[in-house]
Design a protein around this motif. Sequence first.
Motif, PDB file in Angstrom:
ATOM      1  N   LEU B 100       3.901  -3.313   1.551  1.00 42.95           N
ATOM      2  CA  LEU B 100       3.566  -2.614   0.304  1.00 42.95           C
ATOM      3  C   LEU B 100       2.050  -2.520   0.125  1.00 42.95           C
ATOM      4  CD1 LEU B 100       6.145  -3.847  -2.366  1.00 42.95           C
ATOM      5  CD2 LEU B 100       6.401  -2.193  -0.517  1.00 42.95           C
ATOM      6  N   TYR B 103       0.049   0.710   0.558  1.00 41.11           N
ATOM      7  CA  TYR B 103       0.098   1.836  -0.389  1.00 41.11           C
ATOM      8  C   TYR B 103      -1.006   1.681  -1.441  1.00 41.11           C
ATOM      9  CZ  TYR B 103       4.772   2.931   1.418  1.00 41.11           C
ATOM     10  OH  TYR B 103       5.815   3.263   2.217  1.00 41.11           O
ATOM     11  N   ILE B 106       1.560   0.729  -5.969  1.00 40.13           N
ATOM     12  CA  ILE B 106       2.864   0.153  -5.647  1.00 40.13           C
ATOM     13  C   ILE B 106       3.781   0.266  -6.858  1.00 40.13           C
ATOM     14  CG2 ILE B 106       4.085  -1.941  -4.951  1.00 40.13           C
ATOM     15  CD1 ILE B 106       1.338  -2.906  -3.781  1.00 40.13           C
ATOM     16  N   SER B 135      -0.177  -2.493  -8.982  1.00 43.95           N
ATOM     17  CA  SER B 135       1.289  -2.407  -8.989  1.00 43.95           C
ATOM     18  C   SER B 135       1.805  -2.056 -10.373  1.00 43.95           C
ATOM     19  CB  SER B 135       1.900  -3.751  -8.576  1.00 43.95           C
ATOM     20  OG  SER B 135       1.474  -4.124  -7.300  1.00 43.95           O
ATOM     21  N   GLU B 212       9.302   7.031  -8.133  1.00 48.14           N
ATOM     22  CA  GLU B 212       9.329   6.862  -6.690  1.00 48.14           C
ATOM     23  C   GLU B 212       8.865   5.440  -6.401  1.00 48.14           C
ATOM     24  OE1 GLU B 212       8.033   9.814  -3.236  1.00 48.14           O
ATOM     25  OE2 GLU B 212       6.330   8.695  -4.005  1.00 48.14           O
ATOM     26  N   GLN B 214       8.539   1.817  -3.953  1.00 49.72           N
ATOM     27  CA  GLN B 214       8.453   1.250  -2.605  1.00 49.72           C
ATOM     28  C   GLN B 214       9.425   0.079  -2.443  1.00 49.72           C
ATOM     29  OE1 GLN B 214       5.391   1.857  -4.277  1.00 49.72           O
ATOM     30  NE2 GLN B 214       5.053   3.753  -3.152  1.00 49.72           N
ATOM     31  N   LEU B 215       9.856  -0.452  -3.588  1.00 51.45           N
ATOM     32  CA  LEU B 215      10.795  -1.582  -3.557  1.00 51.45           C
ATOM     33  C   LEU B 215      11.726  -1.470  -4.755  1.00 51.45           C
ATOM     34  CD1 LEU B 215      11.789  -4.508  -2.778  1.00 51.45           C
ATOM     35  CD2 LEU B 215       9.826  -5.391  -4.046  1.00 51.45           C
ATOM     36  N   LEU B 241      13.700   5.484  -3.573  1.00 56.13           N
ATOM     37  CA  LEU B 241      12.819   4.815  -2.608  1.00 56.13           C
ATOM     38  C   LEU B 241      12.074   5.813  -1.721  1.00 56.13           C
ATOM     39  CD1 LEU B 241      15.090   1.859  -1.469  1.00 56.13           C
ATOM     40  CD2 LEU B 241      12.831   1.647  -2.517  1.00 56.13           C
ATOM     41  N   VAL B 242      10.843   5.496  -1.412  1.00 58.98           N
ATOM     42  CA  VAL B 242      10.126   6.249  -0.388  1.00 58.98           C
ATOM     43  C   VAL B 242      10.777   5.924   0.961  1.00 58.98           C
ATOM     44  CG1 VAL B 242       7.956   6.122  -1.670  1.00 58.98           C
ATOM     45  CG2 VAL B 242       8.483   4.378   0.043  1.00 58.98           C
ATOM     46  N   GLY B 245      11.015   2.454   2.260  1.00 54.87           N
ATOM     47  CA  GLY B 245      10.983   1.551   1.111  1.00 54.87           C
ATOM     48  C   GLY B 245      12.088   0.496   1.204  1.00 54.87           C
ATOM     49  N   GLN B 275      16.079  -1.524   4.309  1.00 54.30           N
ATOM     50  CA  GLN B 275      14.980  -0.581   4.302  1.00 54.30           C
ATOM     51  C   GLN B 275      15.568   0.820   4.340  1.00 54.30           C
ATOM     52  OE1 GLN B 275      12.193  -1.477   7.416  1.00 54.30           O
ATOM     53  NE2 GLN B 275      10.472  -0.689   6.226  1.00 54.30           N
TER      54      GLN B 275
END
Lengths: 189, 289
Positions: B100, B103, B106, B135, B212, B214-215, B241-242, B245, B275
């Motif tokens: 992460l 990015y 986040i 974040s 959107e 990442q987690l 998720l991306v 992600g 993932q």
Amino acid sequence: MKKPEAIVVGCSAGGLEALKILLAGLDPRLPQPLVVCSHTGADTVELLCELLARVSTLPVVEAIERTPARGGVVHLAPSGYHLLVEDDGCFALSTDPRVSHSRPSIDVLFGAAADVWRQALIGVVLTGANTDGAKGLLQVRRQGGCAIVQCPADAMAKAMPQAALDIAGADYCVPLDAVAPLLNRLCCP
Amino acid sequence: MSDGDDGLDPESIEVELFVRAMQLRHGYDFSGYAPASLKRRVRQLALRLESGSISALTGRLLHEPTLLPQLLEGLSVPVSDMFRDPAVFRVLREQVLPVLASYPHINIWQAGCANGEEVYSLAILLEEAGLYARSRIYATDLSAGALQRAEEGIYSTREARQWSRNYQAAGGKHSLADYYSARYDLLKLDRRLRRNVTFAQHNLVSDKVFCEAQLVLCRNVLIYFSNPLQDRCLQLFGESLVRGGFLCLGMRESIDAASSARHFKSIDAGLRLYQRNPDAIATMRPPAP
């Protein structure tokens, strides 16, 4: 009672030794699933599965959510979760608050199983030092299922079977050695 | 399961009527919840609200609109712990956060945050990794009451020792007590920990993706959902998720049978860490009118 379709077992203090004796004595052709809720205090249920698989006549596995209780298999409730059963016979888990200081709770398992299997369920309460399981066994009986309780005098910890007898009563009250033969007689064709 | 010449038992009918009334009266659809736990919760609500029976509770649901927050609270996911399943937080710290970190911003979606214990656990992880400043944690829940408690960040000290052990086992760099002040039997988490948290009401049954991420963390929430609703949520997480992600579920959840599980590959099967696959995910069609 109806022909049994499932067996649920609850135990606490002294439960590991009691389960070893019970599972070693079962008929390997047992057609019903056997679902166990044991407060072992262990972090993982994997270890308990392994210990019991060594002596059990039937395979011993952890109960997996969304998968069915299978005949001739012993399913153990994972630690930290309540184990329930859905109408289609598949397992469900919950992290709802502890019941009688326990999660998994025997009352929760027995209650859910009683709703599903009703008259075709056998509930077994073994040794234990608290009163979990008594209300659940009452639900089993109210739905027309069969209740087996280990004689308190024979149990390593008397409180749990005694509470079960006081609150739910029992169709059979027998020493531990006699539980497996009784289940074999009630369940095997 | 038992052959049914005796039909549906009265209590199951009561629960069904309750669920129907909840939907018609308040627009909340619980029909996709797994029945066994739902029945327990409705039963307990009837007891707690001293309604006598589930049918009586349904009557109150219809005629006492102020009861709604309590009903939602009773029906949604209740409790968690800080750093529950420390091994999961250790893997987040050691394997997920370093990814992460690449990015510029986040976004993390904590779906079903309940009373917020995991939100603060996550904020602490990000803080200790030096990532928190860039974040944003979206902490969502169905229940306004739970969100309010999550935002307050006040908990009983009863579990504090267990939480400290969890924190250490998860690889904590300090002492958990550095992050809260305790008074009498309550502990209050440092308000700085929620400076980048957005608390919002979101219903996994009916609401759509809103960020959107990442987690996505959604631990021990889907266990209360029946298979189709579980599948819907996994689809939703995939859309949010991306590519690449991460999705983190509860340690005893099984998604293998869900068709939307194809959007994910397992990173750590035991810890239920996934993932998102690189292939495109078609957006869910809006529900039929």
